[in-house]
Design a protein around this motif. Structure first.
Motif, PDB file in Angstrom:
ATOM      1  N   MET A  55       0.854  -1.202   0.000  1.00  0.00           N
ATOM      2  CA  MET A  55       0.000   0.000   0.000  1.00  0.00           C
ATOM      3  C   MET A  55       0.884   1.244   0.000  1.00  0.00           C
ATOM      4  SD  MET A  55      -3.395  -0.376   0.001  1.00  0.00           S
ATOM      5  CE  MET A  55      -3.944   1.182   0.636  1.00  0.00           C
ATOM      6  N   ALA A 101       0.008   3.985  -1.822  1.00  0.00           N
ATOM      7  CA  ALA A 101      -0.825   5.169  -2.097  1.00  0.00           C
ATOM      8  C   ALA A 101      -0.959   6.053  -0.864  1.00  0.00           C
ATOM      9  CB  ALA A 101      -2.211   4.724  -2.557  1.00  0.00           C
ATOM     10  N   ASP A 155      -7.326  10.540   4.533  1.00  0.00           N
ATOM     11  CA  ASP A 155      -7.866  10.113   5.834  1.00  0.00           C
ATOM     12  C   ASP A 155      -9.244  10.719   6.076  1.00  0.00           C
ATOM     13  OD1 ASP A 155      -5.735   8.515   6.642  1.00  0.00           O
ATOM     14  OD2 ASP A 155      -4.565  10.289   7.181  1.00  0.00           O
ATOM     15  N   THR A 179     -12.235   8.398   6.483  1.00  0.00           N
ATOM     16  CA  THR A 179     -12.422   7.344   5.476  1.00  0.00           C
ATOM     17  C   THR A 179     -12.113   5.990   6.127  1.00  0.00           C
ATOM     18  OG1 THR A 179     -10.110   7.523   4.851  1.00  0.00           O
ATOM     19  CG2 THR A 179     -11.678   8.862   3.592  1.00  0.00           C
ATOM     20  N   THR A 180     -12.405   4.929   5.402  1.00  0.00           N
ATOM     21  CA  THR A 180     -12.049   3.589   5.888  1.00  0.00           C
ATOM     22  C   THR A 180     -10.537   3.414   5.786  1.00  0.00           C
ATOM     23  OG1 THR A 180     -14.103   2.796   4.984  1.00  0.00           O
ATOM     24  CG2 THR A 180     -12.449   1.114   5.451  1.00  0.00           C
ATOM     25  N   ILE A 239      -7.975   1.295   4.703  1.00  0.00           N
ATOM     26  CA  ILE A 239      -7.943   0.105   3.830  1.00  0.00           C
ATOM     27  C   ILE A 239      -6.921  -0.910   4.353  1.00  0.00           C
ATOM     28  CG2 ILE A 239      -7.658  -0.703   1.445  1.00  0.00           C
ATOM     29  CD1 ILE A 239      -8.054   2.277   0.577  1.00  0.00           C
ATOM     30  N   LEU A 240      -5.750  -0.388   4.707  1.00  0.00           N
ATOM     31  CA  LEU A 240      -4.666  -1.266   5.156  1.00  0.00           C
ATOM     32  C   LEU A 240      -5.035  -1.982   6.458  1.00  0.00           C
ATOM     33  CD1 LEU A 240      -1.848  -2.170   4.398  1.00  0.00           C
ATOM     34  CD2 LEU A 240      -0.932  -0.134   5.484  1.00  0.00           C
ATOM     35  N   PHE A 244       3.162   1.877   3.946  1.00  0.00           N
ATOM     36  CA  PHE A 244       4.066   3.026   3.937  1.00  0.00           C
ATOM     37  C   PHE A 244       3.610   3.955   5.057  1.00  0.00           C
ATOM     38  CE2 PHE A 244       7.012   3.353   0.296  1.00  0.00           C
ATOM     39  CZ  PHE A 244       6.782   2.090  -0.239  1.00  0.00           C
ATOM     40  N   ALA A 245       4.531   4.713   5.595  1.00  0.00           N
ATOM     41  CA  ALA A 245       4.147   5.704   6.601  1.00  0.00           C
ATOM     42  C   ALA A 245       4.801   7.026   6.236  1.00  0.00           C
ATOM     43  CB  ALA A 245       4.597   5.255   7.984  1.00  0.00           C
ATOM     44  N   ALA A 246       3.982   8.040   6.077  1.00  0.00           N
ATOM     45  CA  ALA A 246       4.512   9.373   5.781  1.00  0.00           C
ATOM     46  C   ALA A 246       4.379  10.191   7.060  1.00  0.00           C
ATOM     47  CB  ALA A 246       3.701   9.993   4.657  1.00  0.00           C
ATOM     48  N   LYS A 270       2.102   1.923  13.614  1.00  0.00           N
ATOM     49  CA  LYS A 270       1.242   1.542  12.475  1.00  0.00           C
ATOM     50  C   LYS A 270       1.487   0.088  12.086  1.00  0.00           C
ATOM     51  CE  LYS A 270       1.028   6.265  10.756  1.00  0.00           C
ATOM     52  NZ  LYS A 270       1.457   7.259   9.771  1.00  0.00           N
ATOM     53  N   LYS A 275      -1.829  -2.175  12.416  1.00  0.00           N
ATOM     54  CA  LYS A 275      -2.463  -2.632  11.169  1.00  0.00           C
ATOM     55  C   LYS A 275      -2.067  -4.068  10.813  1.00  0.00           C
ATOM     56  CE  LYS A 275      -2.653   2.144   9.453  1.00  0.00           C
ATOM     57  NZ  LYS A 275      -3.020   2.996   8.320  1.00  0.00           N
TER      58      LYS A 275
HETATM   59  N1  CTP Z   1      -3.830   3.886   4.486  1.00  0.00           N
HETATM   60  C1  CTP Z   1      -4.964   3.193   4.108  1.00  0.00           C
HETATM   61  N2  CTP Z   1      -6.194   3.753   4.245  1.00  0.00           N
HETATM   62  C2  CTP Z   1      -6.331   4.973   4.773  1.00  0.00           C
HETATM   63  C3  CTP Z   1      -5.181   5.694   5.191  1.00  0.00           C
HETATM   64  C4  CTP Z   1      -3.944   5.121   5.024  1.00  0.00           C
HETATM   65  O1  CTP Z   1      -4.826   2.062   3.620  1.00  0.00           O
HETATM   66  N3  CTP Z   1      -7.532   5.495   4.883  1.00  0.00           N
HETATM   67  C5  CTP Z   1      -2.516   3.239   4.353  1.00  0.00           C
HETATM   68  C6  CTP Z   1      -1.515   3.998   3.478  1.00  0.00           C
HETATM   69  O2  CTP Z   1      -1.591   3.577   2.133  1.00  0.00           O
HETATM   70  C7  CTP Z   1      -0.188   3.620   4.107  1.00  0.00           C
HETATM   71  C8  CTP Z   1      -0.516   3.395   5.569  1.00  0.00           C
HETATM   72  O3  CTP Z   1      -1.927   3.192   5.630  1.00  0.00           O
HETATM   73  O4  CTP Z   1       0.327   2.424   3.585  1.00  0.00           O
HETATM   74  C9  CTP Z   1      -0.153   4.515   6.500  1.00  0.00           C
HETATM   75  O5  CTP Z   1      -0.668   5.711   6.003  1.00  0.00           O
HETATM   76  P1  CTP Z   1      -0.345   7.101   6.726  1.00  0.00           P
HETATM   77  O6  CTP Z   1      -1.063   8.197   6.008  1.00  0.00           O
HETATM   78  O7  CTP Z   1       1.128   7.257   6.956  1.00  0.00           O
HETATM   79  O8  CTP Z   1      -0.946   6.886   8.178  1.00  0.00           O
HETATM   80  P2  CTP Z   1      -2.395   6.784   8.716  1.00  0.00           P
HETATM   81  O9  CTP Z   1      -2.646   5.386   9.126  1.00  0.00           O
HETATM   82  O10 CTP Z   1      -3.363   7.368   7.756  1.00  0.00           O
HETATM   83  O11 CTP Z   1      -2.310   7.669  10.026  1.00  0.00           O
HETATM   84  P3  CTP Z   1      -1.923   9.247  10.183  1.00  0.00           P
HETATM   85  O12 CTP Z   1      -2.345   9.911   8.884  1.00  0.00           O
HETATM   86  O13 CTP Z   1      -2.732   9.669  11.342  1.00  0.00           O
HETATM   87  O14 CTP Z   1      -0.447   9.312  10.403  1.00  0.00           O
END
Ligand code: CTP
Length: 399
Positions: free
Chosen positions: A272, A274, A278, A302-303, A305-306, A322-324, A336, A340
């Motif tokens: 994942m 993408a 959120d 949003t849901t 997905i991961l 991935f974590a940004a 995470k 997850k």
């Molecule tokens: N991801 C996902 N569905 C979402 C949000 C994130 O599947 N609604 C996945 C991203 O593709 C990524 C991972 O979760 O692989 C982490 O995404 P990130 O944006 O770093 O973290 P979040 O879990 O969304 O938490 P936060 O934004 O609070 O740091």
């Protein structure tokens, strides 16, 4: 892309796309590769050797018998790290498949004991002819590499498959084949990439700064290494490579959720990459919102997905997130990884969005590793790490 000191024998055969090999040789030389050129008699009908000698500052080889070297086919074959036949005509691939050796190119191909990269370009009917297809199959079975042609308007007037690929794609393929084999054959991978887009009204939207570069680098590397790849992508600054047949566009987080869940079953790896939104507007307007007064955007989550995939993961499947982050990179990414139920997470600072270079902290239960460099090289390294984890998890049955 850096190809410093790599020795590439560029072999040009006689098709209308021969002139495009001039751009290829120029790009190869600029990337630091040492290039020698070989032209067939057919290629000499289309373009002049001086195009290549001027760019490579070297002589161009075209004859078995009137070369300065008494055995050019042996010395060229031994010298090259990689032979690239671009464009490769149907005739050249037929000769290679049959082991015919009646000119400099065919003799050199026979004398070269490494995989050869063929870049076919020809009329669609010639390409699709069962004779050509069966020769391609023979070459692939022997470990040679075929970069499939692009589809579009051909020089002969037909529209179809047979176009010389964009030079950029040939460069990616050369870079990969110099360092890797097609080691992912039979592995099914679902990859997501790009920035999700949430509509506020038909004109306005909320998105993020992901360019899709890292996702595309992974997509190229996975495909070229032979994975059975499905790409689900949101908005990206660059087009999907022409050879990715299973590329599904899913713009919003909800669309991506549907597309990923529909394709997740039976995948060996899910990556994942993408940047999924959120938050999304609770009730996007159907008509353009007119200005005149301030508005308050009501956003809902949003849901994840991961997280859903992590809950449903089978014992044969591995999940990479991935974590940004902007701060506490390792701590946040580790949280995470656990929350997850991931096998690995690749964490990076948000500053790398849109850049060509990246620095990833790859975290798994067994420790951390930093991967640094241009996104394509990092993608290759990341895949190496995933592959060795996967081989261990599956007791080496995929090694
Ligand atoms: N991801 C996902 N569905 C979402 C949000 C994130 O599947 N609604 C996945 C991203 O593709 C990524 C991972 O979760 O692989 C982490 O995404 P990130 O944006 O770093 O973290 P979040 O879990 O969304 O938490 P936060 O934004 O609070 O740091």
């Amino acid at each position: 892309m850096k190809l410093s000191a790599r020795k590439i024998l560029l072999c040009v055969s006689g098709g209308i796309a021969a002139y495009k090999a001039i751009d290829l040789v120029s790009r190869l030389t600029k990337s630091g590769a040492e290039v020698k050129t070989l032209m067939t008699d057919g290629a000499l009908e289309f373009i002049k050797p001086v195009n290549f000698s001027a760019i490579t500052r070297g002589s161009v080889h075209s004859s078995l018998f009137s070369d300065a070297d008494p055995i050019p086919h042996i010395n060229l074959a031994d010298w090259a790290d990689l032979m690239v036949v671009a464009p490769a005509t149907a005739n050249v691939m037929a000769k290679a498949a049959q082991g015919i050796s009646d000119d400099l190119l065919s003799a050199t191909m026979l004398a070269h004991n490494k995989p050869i990269l063929f870049v076919p370009a020809m009329n669609v009917h010639m390409f699709e002819n069962p004779a050509t297809q069966s020769n391609i199959k023979v070459l692939q079975e022997r470990g040679h590499l075929i970069l499939e042609p692009d589809t579009g308007m051909l020089a002969c007037g037909y529209t179809g498959k047979g176009k010389f690929p964009p030079v950029e794609e040939i460069l990616w393929a050369i870079s990969l084949y110099l360092s890797h084999k097609q080691d992912l054959k039979g592995i099914r991978v679902l990859l997501t990439a790009g920035a999700c887009v949430e509509n506020i009204d038909p004109m306005r939207c909320i998105t993020n700064r992901s360019s899709g570069k890292m996702g595309l680098a992974l997509a190229r590397a996975l495909y070229l290494r032979g994975a059975d790849l499905t790409l689900v992508h949101a908005q990206m600054d660059f087009p999907v490579p022409y050879y990715l047949r299973r590329a599904i566009k899913a713009e919003s987080a909800a669309e991506m959720n549907t597309a990923v869940l529909a394709n997740a079953k039976d995948q060996d790896w899910i990556v994942m990459c993408a940047a999924v939104s959120d938050f999304t507007p609770k009730a996007p307007a159907q008509e353009k919102i007119k200005k005149g007064s301030d508005i308050i955007l009501d956003l809902v989550q949003t849901t994840d997905i991961l997280a859903c995939l992590g809950r449903e993961k089978t014992s044969e499947q591995i999940l990479i997130g991935f974590a940004a982050e902007t701060s506490d990179l390792i701590t946040n990414a580790k949280a995470k990884l656990e929350k997850k139920n991931l096998d690995m997470i690749a964490a990076n600072h948000l500053g790398v969005a849109g850049k060509n270079e990246t620095s990833l902290n790859l975290i798994s239960a067994s420790g951390n590793k930093t991967l640094q460099g241009d996104k394509f090289s990092v993608a290759l390294e990341l895949i190496d790490e995933i592959k060795s984890y996967y081989d261990k998890e599956t007791d080496g049955s995929n090694a």
